[in-house]
Design an enzyme around this catalytic site. Structure first.
Site, PDB file in Angstrom:
ATOM      1  N   LYS A   1      38.017  38.773  48.640  1.00 35.68           N
ATOM      2  CA  LYS A   1      39.192  38.487  47.816  1.00 35.68           C
ATOM      3  C   LYS A   1      39.959  37.297  48.380  1.00 35.68           C
ATOM      4  CE  LYS A   1      43.063  41.091  45.729  1.00 35.68           C
ATOM      5  NZ  LYS A   1      43.676  42.427  45.634  1.00 35.68           N
TER       6      LYS A   1
ATOM      7  N   SER B   1      44.579  43.722  41.113  1.00 39.58           N
ATOM      8  CA  SER B   1      44.579  42.290  41.338  1.00 39.58           C
ATOM      9  C   SER B   1      43.253  41.792  41.909  1.00 39.58           C
ATOM     10  CB  SER B   1      45.715  41.939  42.314  1.00 39.58           C
ATOM     11  OG  SER B   1      45.521  42.576  43.570  1.00 39.58           O
TER      12      SER B   1
ATOM     13  N   SER C   1      44.439  48.389  42.995  1.00 40.94           N
ATOM     14  CA  SER C   1      43.889  47.054  42.809  1.00 40.94           C
ATOM     15  C   SER C   1      42.433  46.898  43.216  1.00 40.94           C
ATOM     16  CB  SER C   1      44.741  46.020  43.558  1.00 40.94           C
ATOM     17  OG  SER C   1      45.946  45.788  42.878  1.00 40.94           O
TER      18      SER C   1
END
Length: 413
Positions: free
Chosen positions: A51, A127, A151
């Site tokens: 990420k 996210s 997330s």
């Protein structure tokens, strides 16, 4: 394998999941892996992504915020160090929502919007939407994301991959800070965790073994799973609740899954844990999130000291009730979200509030228990459906093993 992966990433014009790559570094790492006389670890030679919010030395860490568009990390996050120690090499980074600020979408002004590989008109979740979308689109072999309000789990559900929120505190978070913010270890509850996303439950286990444990000394063994055969599991279930009533697509997939494991001999316990009020628990999590952001530089809390103490007692009481429940069941099965992936920009979903996406994931987030999302099927239009598996504190591999056995059973049709 690395060349093919990089070529697939370069050829992508629709998903926009992998937003930065380091091609030459990746190819050099692949050459070293090919030349090695012995495997470096369980991920030897495997190209992976992480990420965008995790520091990778020499790569940008922007959190999707234009204010940090030119920030270059000067050292690797702990999870990056550990993945590479296990033999993997980081070929790129995946998209995030602006400042990780949405659990249902992934869009920002630095990298743009990420689309769901199953239907590019729909969200991949947030996210960690770039992480889940990259896996689903074949643009990476393993991912690492972060999970405060689902997330990791919500994008995994919407994209049809596996995503694990480990037991809170199990994976070190050094290198997961907003640019310019020093890493400050805290004994206070963090709520936020970081964990792997993968295409199988087995890969979650291998990734967690490689990255879990305190920073020093580096040594950690996952507790063995309670059972090795599906029929031996005792499974608590809840399939619906008025605060986030599931759509027929999600409900039908869950019901079919439960019917199939019951037929396989699994013991089913149909109820919330004794003493758990799911609505109050969801409200309590909201208060905990307020405290989390106050602790990490957000708006100061307006709670009094007495209110803070009450909130903390409630959190610990909720954990105790779930701990007791896992004396009677081995895992707890429920929805990850009430819905499948929805169209970009939605503010209400099938007549339900946007925030209802968080209802099913907040319980494990509040108590710190490990929880993973796993695919259990597809709708008639090809959208993934998912279930959430919650396990006992520090028994992450029991939840992973159950998901692994369940996926094998569901695939036996």
């Amino acid at each position: 394998m690395t060349e093919e992966l990089l070529d697939r990433i370069a050829a992508d014009t629709e998903i926009n999941a992998v937003v930065e790559v380091r091609r030459e570094h990746a190819l050099a790492a692949a050459d070293r892996a090919d030349a090695a006389q012995e495997p470096r670890g369980p991920w030897h030679g495997v190209p992976v992504t992480v990420k965008e919010c995790f520091d990778v030395a020499g790569m940008r860490t922007t959190w999707g915020n234009p204010a940090f568009a030119h920030h270059i990390a000067n050292e690797d996050a702990v999870i990056v160090q550990r993945l590479e120690r296990a033999g993997a090499h980081i070929v790129g980074k995946t998209n995030v929502h602006m400042m990780l600020g949405d659990f249902g979408q992934t869009v920002n002004e630095v990298y743009g919007r990420t689309n769901n590989p199953a239907d590019v008109t729909r969200t991949p979740g947030g996210s960690s939407g770039g992480a889940a979308a990259a896996l689903a689109a074949g643009l990476t072999y393993l991912e690492y994301g972060s999970d405060l309000v689902g997330s990791v789990r919500l994008p995994a559900a919407y994209c049809g991959v596996y995503g694990l929120k480990p037991t809170n505190g199990l994976v070190p978070q050094r290198g997961f800070q907003v640019p310019g913010t020093p890493y400050v270890p805290s004994e206070l509850p963090t709520l936020s965790t970081i964990g792997p996303l993968a295409r199988s439950a087995a890969d979650l286990r291998i990734a967690l073994r490689a990255t879990a444990g305190p920073e020093a000394p580096y040594a950690y063994e996952l507790a063995a799973p309670r059972h090795k055969e599906l029929k031996d599991y005792r499974v608590g279930i809840v399939t619906d609740h008025p605060a986030a009533s599931v759509t027929s697509e999600v409900g039908d997939a869950l019901s079919d899954t439960i019917d199939r494991i019951a037929a396989a001999g699994v013991k089913i316990v149909d109820s919330w844990p004794d003493g758990v009020d799911p609505d109050e628990q969801a409200a309590e999590f909201g208060r905990q999130v307020e405290l989390f952001f106050a602790l990490h530089g957000g708006e100061p809390t307006t709670m009094t000291v007495d209110q803070l103490l009450t909130t903390e007692r409630n959190r610990l009481a909720a954990r105790a009730r779930w701990q007791q429940h896992f004396e009677d069941v081995d895992v707890f099965l429920c929805p990850t979200s009430f819905t499948v992936a929805f169209p970009h920009g939605s503010t209400a979903i099938d007549g339900r509030p946007y925030e209802a996406q968080a209802f099913w994931i907040v319980h494990a987030s509040l108590t710190g228990h490990p929880a993973l999302s796993m695919p259990i099927g597809h709708t008639s239009t090809g959208l993934p459906t998912a279930a959430q598996v919650i396990g006992q504190w520090h028994e992450d591999d029991t939840a992973i093993t159950f998901a692994e056995l369940l996926s094998q059973h569901l695939g036996s049709r």
